[in-house]
Design a protein around this motif. Structure first.
Motif, short mmCIF file in Angstrom:
data_model
loop_
_atom_site.label_atom_id
_atom_site.label_comp_id
_atom_site.label_asym_id
_atom_site.label_seq_id
_atom_site.Cartn_x
_atom_site.Cartn_y
_atom_site.Cartn_z
N ALA A 174 2.67 6.31 -5.36
CA ALA A 174 2.53 6.38 -6.82
C ALA A 174 1.26 7.13 -7.20
O ALA A 174 1.27 7.95 -8.13
CB ALA A 174 2.52 4.97 -7.41
N VAL A 175 0.17 6.87 -6.50
CA VAL A 175 -1.10 7.55 -6.80
C VAL A 175 -0.97 9.05 -6.54
O VAL A 175 -1.40 9.87 -7.36
CB VAL A 175 -2.26 6.95 -5.98
N LEU A 176 -0.36 9.41 -5.42
CA LEU A 176 -0.20 10.84 -5.11
C LEU A 176 0.65 11.54 -6.16
O LEU A 176 0.34 12.66 -6.59
CB LEU A 176 0.40 11.03 -3.72
N LEU A 177 1.71 10.89 -6.62
CA LEU A 177 2.54 11.46 -7.67
C LEU A 177 1.75 11.61 -8.97
O LEU A 177 1.79 12.66 -9.62
CB LEU A 177 3.78 10.58 -7.93
N TYR A 178 1.02 10.57 -9.34
CA TYR A 178 0.23 10.61 -10.57
C TYR A 178 -0.82 11.71 -10.52
O TYR A 178 -0.99 12.47 -11.47
CB TYR A 178 -0.44 9.25 -10.81
N LEU A 179 -1.52 11.82 -9.39
CA LEU A 179 -2.56 12.84 -9.26
C LEU A 179 -1.96 14.25 -9.28
O LEU A 179 -2.55 15.17 -9.86
CB LEU A 179 -3.37 12.63 -7.98
N THR A 199 -14.57 14.41 1.44
CA THR A 199 -13.45 15.20 0.93
C THR A 199 -12.29 14.26 0.64
O THR A 199 -12.22 13.13 1.17
CB THR A 199 -12.99 16.25 1.96
N TRP A 200 -11.36 14.71 -0.17
CA TRP A 200 -10.17 13.92 -0.50
C TRP A 200 -9.42 13.58 0.79
O TRP A 200 -8.98 12.45 0.98
CB TRP A 200 -9.28 14.69 -1.46
N GLY A 201 -9.28 14.54 1.70
CA GLY A 201 -8.56 14.31 2.95
C GLY A 201 -9.19 13.23 3.80
O GLY A 201 -8.50 12.37 4.35
N VAL A 202 -10.52 13.26 3.92
CA VAL A 202 -11.23 12.24 4.69
C VAL A 202 -11.05 10.87 4.04
O VAL A 202 -10.77 9.87 4.72
CB VAL A 202 -12.73 12.59 4.83
N PHE A 203 -11.18 10.81 2.72
CA PHE A 203 -11.04 9.54 2.00
C PHE A 203 -9.64 8.95 2.17
O PHE A 203 -9.48 7.78 2.51
CB PHE A 203 -11.35 9.73 0.51
N ILE A 204 -8.63 9.76 1.93
CA ILE A 204 -7.26 9.24 1.97
C ILE A 204 -6.88 8.83 3.38
O ILE A 204 -6.16 7.84 3.58
CB ILE A 204 -6.25 10.23 1.33
N PHE A 230 0.80 -1.21 0.00
CA PHE A 230 0.00 0.00 0.00
C PHE A 230 0.84 1.26 0.00
O PHE A 230 0.53 2.22 -0.68
CB PHE A 230 -0.96 0.02 1.18
N LYS A 231 1.92 1.27 0.77
CA LYS A 231 2.73 2.48 0.87
C LYS A 231 3.22 2.90 -0.52
O LYS A 231 3.17 4.07 -0.87
CB LYS A 231 3.91 2.23 1.80
N HIS A 232 3.68 1.93 -1.32
CA HIS A 232 4.17 2.23 -2.66
C HIS A 232 3.02 2.66 -3.57
O HIS A 232 3.17 3.59 -4.36
CB HIS A 232 4.91 1.03 -3.24
N PHE A 233 1.90 1.99 -3.45
CA PHE A 233 0.71 2.34 -4.22
C PHE A 233 0.28 3.77 -3.89
O PHE A 233 0.03 4.58 -4.77
CB PHE A 233 -0.43 1.35 -3.93
N HIS A 234 0.22 4.08 -2.61
CA HIS A 234 -0.20 5.39 -2.13
C HIS A 234 0.72 6.48 -2.69
O HIS A 234 0.25 7.50 -3.20
CB HIS A 234 -0.20 5.39 -0.60
N ASP A 293 -6.89 2.09 7.03
CA ASP A 293 -7.33 0.71 6.82
C ASP A 293 -6.25 -0.19 6.22
O ASP A 293 -6.29 -1.40 6.41
CB ASP A 293 -8.58 0.67 5.94
N PHE A 294 -5.29 0.39 5.51
CA PHE A 294 -4.28 -0.44 4.85
C PHE A 294 -2.89 -0.37 5.44
O PHE A 294 -2.03 -1.15 5.06
CB PHE A 294 -4.21 -0.12 3.35
N ASN A 295 -2.65 0.54 6.34
CA ASN A 295 -1.33 0.59 6.96
C ASN A 295 -1.10 -0.65 7.80
O ASN A 295 -1.97 -1.05 8.57
CB ASN A 295 -1.17 1.83 7.84
N PRO A 296 0.07 -1.28 7.67
CA PRO A 296 0.35 -2.44 8.50
C PRO A 296 0.38 -2.04 9.98
O PRO A 296 0.81 -0.94 10.32
CB PRO A 296 1.73 -2.90 8.05
N ILE A 297 -0.07 -2.93 10.81
CA ILE A 297 -0.13 -2.65 12.24
C ILE A 297 1.27 -2.58 12.84
O ILE A 297 1.56 -1.73 13.67
CB ILE A 297 -0.99 -3.72 12.95
#
Length: 185
Positions: free
Chosen positions: A9-14, A63-68, A3-7, A74-78
């Protein structure tokens, strides 16, 4: 899912495509469209169900902030550091080159946040990943490295030399040291 890498990459793309994704709804819909593997698909489907009005069948976007924040929580490792430390403890060179395993090791050390642990600690961790013959060769050398960078450099050099020698002599693990006839006759 990493998830960290996905997150990241998505932020860079956006950010690069901010001329396309103007609204929070567009950004959220884009991210949701890429949650398409295993538990990510289940999360997306549950999120859409929770945020869909049963009467109108319209999705209500936060809002984008609430969603992210929800997505990250939910996806960060414990226990990411514990997971990374376990990966470091079980990492072994095997058939990988010293260069490849050194890159893997360095990435894990960085993710664990122990890059400043000191050369002695890092050298001890690094020695455990190397194949025994390579480790012995380094320890038997005239100038045993005293820094972690020295250890990585020496391991890569000796491993590359060994692999080059085996290629030149035509020896592989498969033919158990018997030379192959590469004369073309």
């Amino acid at each position: 899912m990493k998830f960290k890498h996905f997150h990241q990459a998505v932020l860079l793309y956006l950010s690069i495509n901010n001329h396309i994704f103007h609204t929070d709804e567009q950004k959220i819909a884009f991210v949701l469209s890429y949650l398409a593997e295993k538990e990510a698909t289940q999360w997306r489907e549950a999120w859409v169900r929770r945020n869909t009005d049963a009467t109108t069948n319209n999705i209500t976007y936060p809002t984008w902030g609430v969603f992210i924040t929800e997505l990250v929580n939910d996806f960060n490792p414990i226990d990411e550091v514990g997971d990374v430390m376990h990966a470091l403890q079980t990492l072994r060179q095997g058939s990988k080159s010293a260069e490849d395993i050194s890159v893997d090791w360095s990435l894990l050390v960085s993710r664990a946040g122990i890059g400043n642990a000191g050369d002695t600690t890092l050298i001890n961790l690094y020695q455990k990943i190397l194949n025994r013959p390579l480790l012995k060769k380094i320890l038997d050398s005239d100038n045993v490295p005293m820094t972690i960078q020295g250890w990585k450099d020496k391991a890569v050099q000796l491993d590359n030399n060994y692999r080059r020698k085996m290629a030149i002599l035509g020896k592989t693990r498969e033919n158990r040291g018997q030379t192959t006839n590469n004369t073309g006759r």
